[in-house]
Design an enzyme around this catalytic site. Structure first.
Site, mmCIF file in Angstrom:
data_model
loop_
_atom_site.group_PDB
_atom_site.id
_atom_site.type_symbol
_atom_site.label_atom_id
_atom_site.label_comp_id
_atom_site.label_asym_id
_atom_site.label_seq_id
_atom_site.Cartn_x
_atom_site.Cartn_y
_atom_site.Cartn_z
ATOM 1 N N LYS A 20 -9.377 -0.454 -5.552
ATOM 2 C CA LYS A 20 -9.441 0.195 -4.410
ATOM 3 C C LYS A 20 -10.808 0.765 -4.099
ATOM 4 C CE LYS A 20 -7.852 2.350 -0.557
ATOM 5 N NZ LYS A 20 -6.662 2.307 0.033
ATOM 6 N N HIS B 279 -10.573 0.843 1.996
ATOM 7 C CA HIS B 279 -10.155 1.760 3.058
ATOM 8 C C HIS B 279 -11.252 1.601 3.816
ATOM 9 C CE1 HIS B 279 -8.626 5.619 4.791
ATOM 10 N NE2 HIS B 279 -9.924 5.730 5.202
ATOM 11 N N HIS C 40 1.407 5.454 -1.730
ATOM 12 C CA HIS C 40 1.037 6.394 -2.421
ATOM 13 C C HIS C 40 2.260 7.134 -3.082
ATOM 14 C CE1 HIS C 40 -2.786 6.732 -0.642
ATOM 15 N NE2 HIS C 40 -2.298 6.057 0.275
ATOM 16 N N ASN D 259 -5.184 7.254 -5.901
ATOM 17 C CA ASN D 259 -5.999 8.601 -5.388
ATOM 18 C C ASN D 259 -5.276 9.606 -5.874
ATOM 19 O OD1 ASN D 259 -4.062 8.169 -3.520
ATOM 20 N ND2 ASN D 259 -5.120 9.030 -1.973
ATOM 21 N N ASP E 179 1.275 2.425 3.372
ATOM 22 C CA ASP E 179 0.535 3.775 3.512
ATOM 23 C C ASP E 179 1.502 5.021 3.491
ATOM 24 O OD1 ASP E 179 -1.715 5.325 3.131
ATOM 25 O OD2 ASP E 179 -2.387 5.203 5.153
ATOM 26 N N HIS F 291 -4.466 -0.880 5.967
ATOM 27 C CA HIS F 291 -3.992 -0.110 7.306
ATOM 28 C C HIS F 291 -5.016 -0.323 8.243
ATOM 29 C CE1 HIS F 291 -6.710 2.927 5.234
ATOM 30 N NE2 HIS F 291 -6.166 3.035 4.328
ATOM 31 N N HIS G 297 0.754 -1.395 0.010
ATOM 32 C CA HIS G 297 0.151 -0.025 0.026
ATOM 33 C C HIS G 297 0.915 1.222 0.105
ATOM 34 C CE1 HIS G 297 -3.721 2.207 1.626
ATOM 35 N NE2 HIS G 297 -2.880 3.125 1.311
HETATM 36 C C1 NCD Z 1 -3.340 9.121 2.213
HETATM 37 C C2 NCD Z 1 -2.961 10.147 1.228
HETATM 38 O O1 NCD Z 1 -2.457 11.214 1.725
HETATM 39 O O2 NCD Z 1 -3.174 9.995 -0.094
HETATM 40 N N1 NCD Z 1 -3.663 9.514 3.509
HETATM 41 C C3 NCD Z 1 -3.292 8.989 4.722
HETATM 42 O O3 NCD Z 1 -3.560 9.663 5.789
HETATM 43 N N2 NCD Z 1 -3.348 7.782 4.689
HETATM 44 C C4 NCD Z 1 -4.814 8.339 1.773
HETATM 45 C C5 NCD Z 1 -5.190 7.291 2.266
HETATM 46 O O4 NCD Z 1 -4.677 5.864 2.225
HETATM 47 O O5 NCD Z 1 -6.266 7.240 3.534
HETATM 48 ZN ZN ZN Z 2 -3.278 5.277 1.858
#
Ligand code: NCD
Ligand code: ZN
Length: 345
Positions: A100, A137, A16, A42, A248, A175, A14
């Site tokens: 997702k 999520h 970003h 996202n 995450d 998460h 996971h």
């Molecule tokens: C994530 C993001 O910033 O894209 N933020 C977070 O607090 N984990 C989004 C997510 O996974 O919820």
């Molecule tokens: Zn995330």
């Protein structure tokens, strides 16, 4: 005392990466330690179609520095307009490894997410049929539900009914942050997995709120009461194949974190492995680290385990990087607030 361990090259289930200059800046920090990662969709606008996922994958590979190897495992952002045929084709080609589900409004860039689960039944049924995992999520967004209760309520009100209504659907509880989620995942069958982040294994809400508010610890799902953290550590170090690493890691420019309304997310990628070795060492469970970061994830996703190896060594407390420079501005690196004695060597 163990002072060195060697594990199979890990994956991050996971992650970003964002896009453009931010992605260029953060990508090497994951590619250095991880062979593959499940890439969250996202973006703004979100990665909804197979064609968009293919283009995003190309941009990630183009941003990878010379000589580094890394395989982005792409995901699609589920919307109420997602076409089951597009999902089927994107999975069949090998491009897309998961879909997702963001409940609309649950977190960063989730406005295009799902409001009415009934509108995505067709996609979920297709996914169950072809074995494509749904990454969830798991938080309800009803305003009357306290933010600290959103995950536990989601399990009862949404996740459990959804799994019962769609037999065969493979689900990753993303998460997880609560004892309730850890218990639910532990009792699930082979079609259920759960990822756990570094920050939820190391911190609780007191770390974020006592003595001043620390925006760099603000992430979603939010850090919980201290009673939950030991249950997450217990799950991660249990050796159960249900649990695997999803950092995450969610970079935001420093000015967006240190703001009146701060963005949610902890940027953990550069320090994730060192921090995890510290957590597993403190739990006297270093022998379980390989399973959590390198074995259970590929097993769930039906992918081969990596062939390389990574060695970590233990010594004096290491100096962790304070921040990383990117073309989108500096990004503060997660500070666990305690000594970390391990480093990747
Ligand atoms: C994530 C993001 O910033 O894209 N933020 C977070 O607090 N984990 C989004 C997510 O996974 O919820
Ligand atoms: Zn995330």
């Amino acid at each position: 005392m163990t002072t060195e361990i060697t594990i199979t090259t890990p994956d991050d289930w996971h992650l970003h990466l964002r896009d453009g200059a931010m992605m260029e800046g953060v990508l090497p920090h994951t590619a250095r330690d991880f062979a593959r990662a499940i890439i969250m969709p996202n973006l703004v606008p979100p990665v909804v179609t197979g064609a968009q996922a293919a283009a995003y994958r190309d941009r990630i590979l183009a941003a990878l520095p010379e000589g580094m190897e890394f395989e982005p495992l792409m995901t699609l952002y589920l919307t109420e307009a997602t076409d089951p045929a597009d999902v089927r084709a994107a999975a069949a080609s090998g491009l897309v490894k998961a879909v997702k589900l963001y409940p609309a409004g649950a977190t960063t860039n989730s406005d295009s997410g799902v409001r009415d689960i009934d509108k995505v039944r067709g996609v979920l049924e297709t996914m169950a049929e072809i074995g494509l995992p749904l990454c969830v999520h798991g938080e309800v967004t009803r305003p009357e539900i306290d933010i600290f209760d959103r995950e536990a309520v989601f399990i009862d009100e949404v996740l459990d009914p959804l799994r019962r209504a769609t037999p065969g659907l493979r689900v990753v509880m993303e998460h997880i942050t609560t004892a309730e989620a850890a218990a639910y995942a532990a009792e699930g069958g082979d079609d259920l997995g759960a990822t756990i982040t570094v920050q939820h294994l190391m911190l609780d809400r007191n770390d974020m709120l006592v003595g001043g508010m620390r925006p760099h610890y603000y992430c979603l799902p939010i850090l919980k009461r201290g009673t939950h953290r030991p249950k997450l550590v217990e799950a991660a170090t249990s050796g159960s194949p249900r649990f695997f690493l999803g950092t995450d890691s969610a970079p935001h420019p420093q000015h967006k974190k240190e703001a009146e309304c701060c963005a949610a997310g902890c940027f953990t990628a550069p320090v994730a492995l060192a921090c995890l070795a510290q957590v597993f060492d403190e739990a006297d469970a270093l022998d379980k680290l390989d399973g959590f970061v390198s074995q259970h994830g590929p097993r769930f996703y039906g992918l081969p385990v990596n062939t390389g190896a990574v060695t970590l060594t233990k010594g004096d407390p290491v100096d962790l990087p304070g921040s990383v420079e990117t073309g989108a501005g500096p990004v503060a690196v997660f500070d666990p607030g305690r000594a970390v004695h391990w480093q990747v060597t």
